[in-house]
Design a protein around this motif. Sequence first.
Motif, PDB file in Angstrom:
ATOM      1  N   SER A  82       0.722  -1.300   0.136  1.00 59.82           N
ATOM      2  CA  SER A  82       0.183   0.052   0.040  1.00 59.82           C
ATOM      3  C   SER A  82       0.972   1.288  -0.006  1.00 59.82           C
ATOM      4  O   SER A  82       0.270   2.094  -0.369  1.00 59.82           O
ATOM      5  CB  SER A  82      -0.776  -0.084   1.277  1.00 59.82           C
ATOM      6  OG  SER A  82      -0.123  -0.063   2.427  1.00 59.82           O
ATOM      7  N   ILE A  83       2.128   1.084   0.493  1.00 59.90           N
ATOM      8  CA  ILE A  83       2.962   2.410   0.437  1.00 59.90           C
ATOM      9  C   ILE A  83       3.540   2.754  -1.103  1.00 59.90           C
ATOM     10  O   ILE A  83       3.992   3.775  -1.206  1.00 59.90           O
ATOM     11  CB  ILE A  83       3.968   2.253   1.595  1.00 59.90           C
ATOM     12  CG1 ILE A  83       5.195   1.204   1.056  1.00 59.90           C
ATOM     13  CG2 ILE A  83       3.651   2.097   2.961  1.00 59.90           C
ATOM     14  CD1 ILE A  83       6.352   1.217   1.822  1.00 59.90           C
ATOM     15  N   GLU A  84       3.203   1.863  -1.818  1.00 56.42           N
ATOM     16  CA  GLU A  84       3.924   2.131  -3.427  1.00 56.42           C
ATOM     17  C   GLU A  84       2.792   2.490  -4.208  1.00 56.42           C
ATOM     18  O   GLU A  84       1.552   1.977  -4.328  1.00 56.42           O
ATOM     19  CB  GLU A  84       4.393   0.798  -3.756  1.00 56.42           C
ATOM     20  CG  GLU A  84       5.617   0.177  -2.930  1.00 56.42           C
ATOM     21  CD  GLU A  84       6.779   1.077  -2.925  1.00 56.42           C
ATOM     22  OE1 GLU A  84       7.008   1.827  -3.880  1.00 56.42           O
ATOM     23  OE2 GLU A  84       7.504   0.956  -1.858  1.00 56.42           O
ATOM     24  N   THR A  85       3.172   3.583  -5.236  1.00 59.22           N
ATOM     25  CA  THR A  85       2.142   3.775  -6.270  1.00 59.22           C
ATOM     26  C   THR A  85       1.944   2.710  -7.191  1.00 59.22           C
ATOM     27  O   THR A  85       0.965   2.588  -7.967  1.00 59.22           O
ATOM     28  CB  THR A  85       2.411   5.128  -6.929  1.00 59.22           C
ATOM     29  OG1 THR A  85       2.524   6.196  -5.754  1.00 59.22           O
ATOM     30  CG2 THR A  85       1.597   5.647  -7.795  1.00 59.22           C
ATOM     31  N   GLN A  86       3.101   1.890  -7.711  1.00 62.58           N
ATOM     32  CA  GLN A  86       3.388   1.160  -8.585  1.00 62.58           C
ATOM     33  C   GLN A  86       3.538  -0.216  -8.183  1.00 62.58           C
ATOM     34  O   GLN A  86       3.839  -0.502  -6.883  1.00 62.58           O
ATOM     35  CB  GLN A  86       4.315   1.500  -9.636  1.00 62.58           C
ATOM     36  CG  GLN A  86       4.267   3.060 -10.231  1.00 62.58           C
ATOM     37  CD  GLN A  86       3.297   2.972 -11.409  1.00 62.58           C
ATOM     38  OE1 GLN A  86       2.288   3.247 -11.259  1.00 62.58           O
ATOM     39  NE2 GLN A  86       3.875   2.525 -12.567  1.00 62.58           N
ATOM     40  N   SER A  87       3.437  -1.384  -8.866  1.00 61.14           N
ATOM     41  CA  SER A  87       3.648  -2.498  -8.481  1.00 61.14           C
ATOM     42  C   SER A  87       4.261  -3.226  -9.653  1.00 61.14           C
ATOM     43  O   SER A  87       3.632  -3.116 -10.795  1.00 61.14           O
ATOM     44  CB  SER A  87       2.405  -3.307  -8.070  1.00 61.14           C
ATOM     45  OG  SER A  87       2.731  -4.693  -7.865  1.00 61.14           O
ATOM     46  N   VAL A  88       5.291  -4.172  -9.564  1.00 58.63           N
ATOM     47  CA  VAL A  88       5.755  -5.075 -10.701  1.00 58.63           C
ATOM     48  C   VAL A  88       4.508  -5.824 -11.067  1.00 58.63           C
ATOM     49  O   VAL A  88       3.694  -6.344 -10.378  1.00 58.63           O
ATOM     50  CB  VAL A  88       6.920  -5.822 -10.349  1.00 58.63           C
ATOM     51  CG1 VAL A  88       8.047  -5.178 -10.104  1.00 58.63           C
ATOM     52  CG2 VAL A  88       6.498  -6.863  -9.082  1.00 58.63           C
ATOM     53  N   LEU A  89       4.413  -6.133 -12.304  1.00 58.18           N
ATOM     54  CA  LEU A  89       3.293  -6.887 -13.213  1.00 58.18           C
ATOM     55  C   LEU A  89       3.091  -8.375 -12.432  1.00 58.18           C
ATOM     56  O   LEU A  89       2.048  -8.780 -12.326  1.00 58.18           O
ATOM     57  CB  LEU A  89       3.666  -7.191 -14.593  1.00 58.18           C
ATOM     58  CG  LEU A  89       2.395  -7.812 -15.507  1.00 58.18           C
ATOM     59  CD1 LEU A  89       1.314  -6.972 -15.116  1.00 58.18           C
ATOM     60  CD2 LEU A  89       2.737  -7.710 -16.924  1.00 58.18           C
ATOM     61  N   ARG A  90       4.465  -8.883 -11.836  1.00 50.79           N
ATOM     62  CA  ARG A  90       4.092 -10.209 -11.325  1.00 50.79           C
ATOM     63  C   ARG A  90       3.159 -10.281 -10.015  1.00 50.79           C
ATOM     64  O   ARG A  90       2.484 -11.058  -9.858  1.00 50.79           O
ATOM     65  CB  ARG A  90       5.609 -10.818 -11.115  1.00 50.79           C
ATOM     66  CG  ARG A  90       5.660 -12.113 -10.289  1.00 50.79           C
ATOM     67  CD  ARG A  90       7.177 -12.384  -9.949  1.00 50.79           C
ATOM     68  NE  ARG A  90       7.733 -11.451  -9.332  1.00 50.79           N
ATOM     69  CZ  ARG A  90       7.407 -11.371  -7.834  1.00 50.79           C
ATOM     70  NH1 ARG A  90       6.559 -12.214  -7.177  1.00 50.79           N
ATOM     71  NH2 ARG A  90       8.177 -10.474  -7.236  1.00 50.79           N
ATOM     72  N   LYS A  91       3.435  -9.283  -9.079  1.00 48.47           N
ATOM     73  CA  LYS A  91       2.981  -8.946  -8.059  1.00 48.47           C
ATOM     74  C   LYS A  91       1.405  -8.653  -8.311  1.00 48.47           C
ATOM     75  O   LYS A  91       0.420  -9.230  -7.697  1.00 48.47           O
ATOM     76  CB  LYS A  91       3.437  -7.974  -6.988  1.00 48.47           C
ATOM     77  CG  LYS A  91       4.594  -8.409  -6.285  1.00 48.47           C
ATOM     78  CD  LYS A  91       5.284  -7.394  -5.643  1.00 48.47           C
ATOM     79  CE  LYS A  91       6.408  -7.931  -4.825  1.00 48.47           C
ATOM     80  NZ  LYS A  91       6.930  -6.676  -3.763  1.00 48.47           N
TER      81      LYS A  91
END
Length: 233
Positions: free
Chosen positions: A70-79
Amino acid sequence: MHFSADGHKVFSLVEVSIKEVSALRAQMNPHFIFNSLNSIQHLILNNDRVMALKYLSKFGKLTRNVLESSIETQSVLRKEIELLKSYLELESLRFEGVFKYEIHVDEDLDTNNVEIPLLLVQPYVENAILHGLLPKKKDEKLLTISFEREKNNIICSIEDNGVGRAAAQRTSTYSKREKKSRGMEITGKRLELLGQSELGRNSVEITDKFDSKGHPAGTKVVIRIFDALKTAV
């Protein structure tokens, strides 16, 4: 942030956009969690203890992963794909496997080196299940999700063979207030804020499907995510 000649603080457009994205994401996660809790409640009210416990276990794992991210705006596609799979497992349990789903990832797409907005796809998947597939009375109910690269864009397609948007709007469970999904509305705003540049932009396209006789045959959503990292390489 920078200061004007008289010493007052002046926020840049980028800083404002980041704050707006954070605010939209704050609305997104509660929306997602609330719907999952509704699923658990549904099982408890039907006295299905075994399934409720199984669902609760999967929900706990999914919630932990969402909160950790939740602290990230982006996420790697795998996650993002892992979260999506967990969500689909929960919905499949809730509706006793009445629909099937498939997730396809192009072999040329490195899911560890591509970033997309967190929980971007889930609202469109949720809408396809609840308003496209579940109202369908007969034949197989299938949801297909695919990820692929198209030049400097990541393309995500969500396709169902449900009743279509027109029929969904006529069902008693799809009230006038729900015609525009809150989750989809928030996601659309996030895409706009996160994907505007001179080199490219994010977009969402929703298409109604029809069979050879012109009858509604489902809906297809295509999310185009501009990959700024690919462009920079």
